[in-house]
Design a protein around this motif. Structure first.
Motif, PDB file in Angstrom:
ATOM      1  N   PRO A   1      30.078  34.368  47.491  1.00 30.63           N
ATOM      2  CA  PRO A   1      29.065  35.044  46.669  1.00 30.63           C
ATOM      3  C   PRO A   1      28.550  36.341  47.296  1.00 30.63           C
ATOM      4  O   PRO A   1      28.330  37.331  46.594  1.00 30.63           O
ATOM      5  N   VAL A   2      28.395  36.355  48.605  1.00 27.80           N
ATOM      6  CA  VAL A   2      27.946  37.574  49.283  1.00 27.80           C
ATOM      7  C   VAL A   2      28.999  38.663  49.143  1.00 27.80           C
ATOM      8  O   VAL A   2      28.674  39.825  48.854  1.00 27.80           O
TER       9      VAL A   2
ATOM     10  N   LEU B   1      28.897  40.115  45.665  1.00 30.73           N
ATOM     11  CA  LEU B   1      27.765  41.031  45.500  1.00 30.73           C
ATOM     12  C   LEU B   1      28.034  42.376  46.160  1.00 30.73           C
ATOM     13  O   LEU B   1      27.719  43.433  45.592  1.00 30.73           O
ATOM     14  N   VAL B   2      28.615  42.370  47.340  1.00 35.83           N
ATOM     15  CA  VAL B   2      28.959  43.617  48.029  1.00 35.83           C
ATOM     16  C   VAL B   2      29.998  44.389  47.225  1.00 35.83           C
ATOM     17  O   VAL B   2      29.880  45.610  47.057  1.00 35.83           O
TER      18      VAL B   2
ATOM     19  N   ALA C   1      30.547  44.223  43.953  1.00 38.82           N
ATOM     20  CA  ALA C   1      29.899  44.729  42.742  1.00 38.82           C
ATOM     21  C   ALA C   1      29.035  45.939  43.063  1.00 38.82           C
ATOM     22  O   ALA C   1      29.036  46.937  42.312  1.00 38.82           O
ATOM     23  N   ALA C   2      28.310  45.892  44.170  1.00 41.70           N
ATOM     24  CA  ALA C   2      27.479  47.037  44.563  1.00 41.70           C
ATOM     25  C   ALA C   2      28.347  48.247  44.877  1.00 41.70           C
ATOM     26  O   ALA C   2      28.011  49.379  44.494  1.00 41.70           O
TER      27      ALA C   2
END
Length: 134
Positions: free
Chosen positions: A115-116, A119-120, A122-123
């Protein structure tokens, strides 16, 4: 033919009857005498998953398996074991799935890392898109 059918029916019914005759564990439905120990046991039982129900904690489940697990938690708390030791014993016995609070380990680190990483990623994609427009 009737004898074969009767013996088959007995073989099927016998295990079912045996399951119903087992009494519940003594501390499955009875609280500890010491309120502090009972609260410690309750707090731990809220974080352990019923293996039969799978969506309830052992504190909330009425399944016989959950009753046996509540009994084990209470007698181990009463004997002075720490909640972490009891959780580790249950995880060792039943696997990581029994705990609602899994620990990061060799087998579970991807559950925490993916998940981390998503998120990275996607950012980074959003930042790249934003820079193209600017």
């Amino acid at each position: 033919m009737r004898a074969l059918f009767a013996s088959f029916a007995v073989l099927i019914a016998f295990p079912l009857l045996a399951q119903q005759t087992l009494p519940p564990a003594p501390y499955a439905y009875r609280q500890l005498d010491d309120p502090a120990q009972e609260q410690t046991a309750q707090d731990l039982m809220e974080t352990l998953r019923c293996l039969t129900c799978q969506s309830q904690s052992i504190a909330d489940s009425d399944a016989p398996m959950a009753g046996d697990m509540r009994h084990q938690v209470r007698i181990r708390i009463a004997s002075g074991e720490s909640p972490d030791d009891i959780r580790n014993w249950l995880v060792e016995r039943y696997g990581d799935y029994v705990s609602y609070k899994p620990e990061v380990g060799a087998a579970t680190w991807p559950l925490f890392a993916v998940p981390v990483l998503l998120l990275v990623l996607a950012a980074a994609l959003l930042l790249r898109r934003y820079r193209r427009r600017a």
